[in-house]
Design an enzyme around this catalytic site. Structure first.
Site, PDB file in Angstrom:
ATOM      1  N   ARG A 122       0.807  -1.206  -0.031  1.00  0.00           N
ATOM      2  CA  ARG A 122      -0.117   0.083   0.068  1.00  0.00           C
ATOM      3  C   ARG A 122       0.857   1.151   0.052  1.00  0.00           C
ATOM      4  O   ARG A 122       1.846   1.432   0.890  1.00  0.00           O
ATOM      5  CB  ARG A 122      -0.826   0.150   1.425  1.00  0.00           C
ATOM      6  CG  ARG A 122      -1.606   1.314   1.611  1.00  0.00           C
ATOM      7  CD  ARG A 122      -2.635   1.148   2.531  1.00  0.00           C
ATOM      8  NE  ARG A 122      -3.804   0.521   1.783  1.00  0.00           N
ATOM      9  CZ  ARG A 122      -5.175   0.590   2.603  1.00  0.00           C
ATOM     10  NH1 ARG A 122      -5.402   1.278   3.542  1.00  0.00           N
ATOM     11  NH2 ARG A 122      -6.173  -0.010   2.050  1.00  0.00           N
ATOM     12  N   HIS A 181      -7.452   0.706  -6.538  1.00  0.00           N
ATOM     13  CA  HIS A 181      -7.664  -0.220  -5.400  1.00  0.00           C
ATOM     14  C   HIS A 181      -8.110  -1.447  -5.934  1.00  0.00           C
ATOM     15  O   HIS A 181      -9.560  -1.686  -5.449  1.00  0.00           O
ATOM     16  CB  HIS A 181      -8.513   0.462  -4.269  1.00  0.00           C
ATOM     17  CG  HIS A 181      -8.484   0.107  -2.786  1.00  0.00           C
ATOM     18  ND1 HIS A 181      -7.850  -1.001  -2.449  1.00  0.00           N
ATOM     19  CD2 HIS A 181      -9.155   0.470  -1.662  1.00  0.00           C
ATOM     20  CE1 HIS A 181      -7.793  -1.452  -1.221  1.00  0.00           C
ATOM     21  NE2 HIS A 181      -8.637  -0.513  -0.725  1.00  0.00           N
ATOM     22  N   GLN A 231     -10.120  -3.966  -3.558  1.00  0.00           N
ATOM     23  CA  GLN A 231     -11.240  -3.658  -2.897  1.00  0.00           C
ATOM     24  C   GLN A 231     -12.460  -3.865  -4.176  1.00  0.00           C
ATOM     25  O   GLN A 231     -13.640  -4.415  -3.744  1.00  0.00           O
ATOM     26  CB  GLN A 231     -11.330  -1.944  -2.619  1.00  0.00           C
ATOM     27  CG  GLN A 231     -12.755  -1.467  -2.050  1.00  0.00           C
ATOM     28  CD  GLN A 231     -12.973  -2.364  -0.681  1.00  0.00           C
ATOM     29  OE1 GLN A 231     -12.076  -2.176   0.410  1.00  0.00           O
ATOM     30  NE2 GLN A 231     -14.101  -2.967  -0.392  1.00  0.00           N
ATOM     31  N   ASP A 258     -17.247   6.727  -1.501  1.00  0.00           N
ATOM     32  CA  ASP A 258     -16.044   6.745  -0.542  1.00  0.00           C
ATOM     33  C   ASP A 258     -15.632   8.041   0.122  1.00  0.00           C
ATOM     34  O   ASP A 258     -16.425   9.084  -0.122  1.00  0.00           O
ATOM     35  CB  ASP A 258     -14.900   6.534  -1.716  1.00  0.00           C
ATOM     36  CG  ASP A 258     -13.608   6.086  -1.264  1.00  0.00           C
ATOM     37  OD1 ASP A 258     -13.534   5.991   0.365  1.00  0.00           O
ATOM     38  OD2 ASP A 258     -12.479   5.975  -1.739  1.00  0.00           O
ATOM     39  N   CYS A 277     -16.169   1.310   0.668  1.00  0.00           N
ATOM     40  CA  CYS A 277     -14.928   0.753   0.897  1.00  0.00           C
ATOM     41  C   CYS A 277     -14.592   0.612   2.432  1.00  0.00           C
ATOM     42  O   CYS A 277     -14.043  -0.361   3.020  1.00  0.00           O
ATOM     43  CB  CYS A 277     -13.918   0.951   0.079  1.00  0.00           C
ATOM     44  SG  CYS A 277     -13.460   2.479   0.152  1.00  0.00           S
ATOM     45  N   ARG A 295     -13.148  -8.714   1.535  1.00  0.00           N
ATOM     46  CA  ARG A 295     -11.841  -8.615   1.267  1.00  0.00           C
ATOM     47  C   ARG A 295     -11.133  -9.901   1.483  1.00  0.00           C
ATOM     48  O   ARG A 295     -10.167 -10.234   0.420  1.00  0.00           O
ATOM     49  CB  ARG A 295     -11.441  -7.428   2.024  1.00  0.00           C
ATOM     50  CG  ARG A 295     -11.825  -6.044   1.612  1.00  0.00           C
ATOM     51  CD  ARG A 295     -11.315  -5.704   0.243  1.00  0.00           C
ATOM     52  NE  ARG A 295      -9.837  -5.680   0.174  1.00  0.00           N
ATOM     53  CZ  ARG A 295      -8.862  -4.491   0.824  1.00  0.00           C
ATOM     54  NH1 ARG A 295      -9.663  -3.624   1.428  1.00  0.00           N
ATOM     55  NH2 ARG A 295      -7.673  -4.712   0.754  1.00  0.00           N
TER      56      ARG A 295
HETATM   57  N1  NVA Z   1     -10.016   6.552  -1.506  1.00  0.00           N
HETATM   58  C1  NVA Z   1      -9.673   6.234  -0.070  1.00  0.00           C
HETATM   59  C2  NVA Z   1      -9.727   4.642   0.108  1.00  0.00           C
HETATM   60  C3  NVA Z   1      -9.504   3.896   1.669  1.00  0.00           C
HETATM   61  C4  NVA Z   1      -9.682   2.787   1.673  1.00  0.00           C
HETATM   62  C5  NVA Z   1      -8.024   6.364   0.159  1.00  0.00           C
HETATM   63  O1  NVA Z   1      -7.293   6.120  -0.703  1.00  0.00           O
HETATM   64  O2  NVA Z   1      -8.021   6.743   1.334  1.00  0.00           O
HETATM   65  N1   CP Z   2     -11.241  -0.301   2.453  1.00  0.00           N
HETATM   66  C1   CP Z   2     -10.042  -0.509   3.160  1.00  0.00           C
HETATM   67  O1   CP Z   2      -8.683  -0.635   1.950  1.00  0.00           O
HETATM   68  O2   CP Z   2      -9.775  -0.261   4.216  1.00  0.00           O
HETATM   69  P1   CP Z   2      -8.353  -0.009   5.133  1.00  0.00           P
HETATM   70  O3   CP Z   2      -7.917   1.277   4.699  1.00  0.00           O
HETATM   71  O4   CP Z   2      -8.773  -0.089   6.461  1.00  0.00           O
HETATM   72  O5   CP Z   2      -7.260  -1.295   4.785  1.00  0.00           O
END
Ligand code: NVA
Ligand code: CP
Length: 309
Positions: free
Chosen positions: A107, A134, A137, A224, A264, A292
């Site tokens: 990540r 992502h 997800q 989101d 998500c 997930r």
């Molecule tokens: N769009 C959000 C998703 C978090 C799972 C982010 O990138 O923070």
């Molecule tokens: N939806 C998701 O990726 O959640 P986290 O940021 O908690 O991993």
């Protein structure tokens, strides 16, 4: 041993429709084993390295618990507690980590960073979220839709909110799996079709100024956070710009009567979604979160062992 050709999962487009169909049926089977407490250890002695340069709850727990359930183990690294935070080149990190582990989940911020890691990795690399995409997800979201409603082919998904990593990934999924995304974002936060790799005017993506119009007739309404990780400095400006992009009862009312709601997570009730929607009867967010783990178990098995049916 029959080792499949190495594949990375860096964006949704990295797998074909046929591979997704396999993964959905495999995830259902693996989920069934989990629910009936059946031991299933196809990845015994395999190690997953998880690298987090941003915070996480679901991604960490689902990959970590999922890998243990498959008989393997995990190594958890963050920017702060590894040499990644002290400017060791990503290419060198990839060379080293991939000599000691069998699979890597990352990540991070720019998609280019995970691509550079993958280019120097000896083992498959999975995108656990970047600024641009992502895919894990959306894999879970599609599996959840299929569990509740059957095939998503020909259906309409309404995306209400930011033109972000989730939105880009929905666009890729729609093109690959033959459904349509209705996108409504505030001006200044539109989808960048070039990032998603989807042509302007593609029949799988229709853009609407008014979020109510995007939701009209939708089979799934999804949103989101207004401010994704890495964009916190824009938070106040975003709160003003996104005020009308809150999924509420009226938006759900113009969607199909059996429309689902997904998010998500993490969610901010009263910002991108009203509490009565996310906590209401059309919401499947808890199944979505749980799934997930099931889809990622199928994905890890597939990347390391190929098709096992
Ligand atoms: N769009 C959000 C998703 C978090 C799972 C982010 O990138 O923070
Ligand atoms: N939806 C998701 O990726 O959640 P986290 O940021 O908690 O991993």
């Amino acid at each position: 041993m029959n080792v499949p050709p190495m594949k990375h999962y860096l964006q949704f487009n990295d797998l074909s429709a046929d591979e997704y169909n396999y993964l959905f049926s495999r995830a259902a089977l693996i989920k069934g084993k989990f629910k009936s407490y059946e031991k299933y250890h196809p990845l015994a002695d395999r190690t997953l390295a998880m690298i987090f340069e941003k915070a996480s709850t679901r991604t960490r727990v689902s990959f970590e618990a999922g890998m243990y359930q498959l008989g393997g183990s995990v190594v958890h690294l963050t920017t702060g507690d590894s040499q990644l935070g002290r400017a060791e080149p990503i290419e060198d990190s990839a060379r080293v980590i991939s000599r000691m582990t069998d699979l890597v989940m990352i990540r991070t911020y720019e998609q280019s960073k995970i691509e550079r890691f993958a280019a120097h990795s000896r083992v498959p690399v999975i995108n656990g979220l970047t600024n641009e995409f992502h895919p894990c997800q959306i894999l879970a979201d599609l599996f959840t839709y299929i569990e509740h409603r059957g095939s998503i082919r020909g259906k309409v998904v309404a995306w209400v909110g930011d033109g972000n990593n989730m939105a880009n990934t929905w666009l890729q999924a729609a093109e690959l799996l033959d459904f349509t995304v209705h996108v409504s974002t505030p001006s200044g936060y539109e989808i960048d079709h070039a990032v998603a790799g989807v042509q302007h005017g593609s029949s799988s993506c229709k853009v609407f100024k008014d979020p109510m119009q995007a939701c009209a007739g939708a089979d799934l309404v999804t949103t989101d956070v207004w401010t994704s990780m890495g964009y916190e400095a824009e938070n106040e400006a975003r709160k003003k710009a996104f005020a009308d992009w809150c999924v509420d009862r009226d938006m759900m009312a113009v969607a199909q009567p059996d429309a689902l709601f997904m998010h998500c997570l993490p969610a901010h009730r009263g910002e991108e979604v009203e509490a009565e929607v996310i906590d209401g009867p059309q919401s499947v967010v808890w199944d979505e979160a749980e799934n997930r783990m099931h889809v990622q178990k199928a994905l890890m098995e597939y990347l390391l062992l190929g098709r096992v049916d």
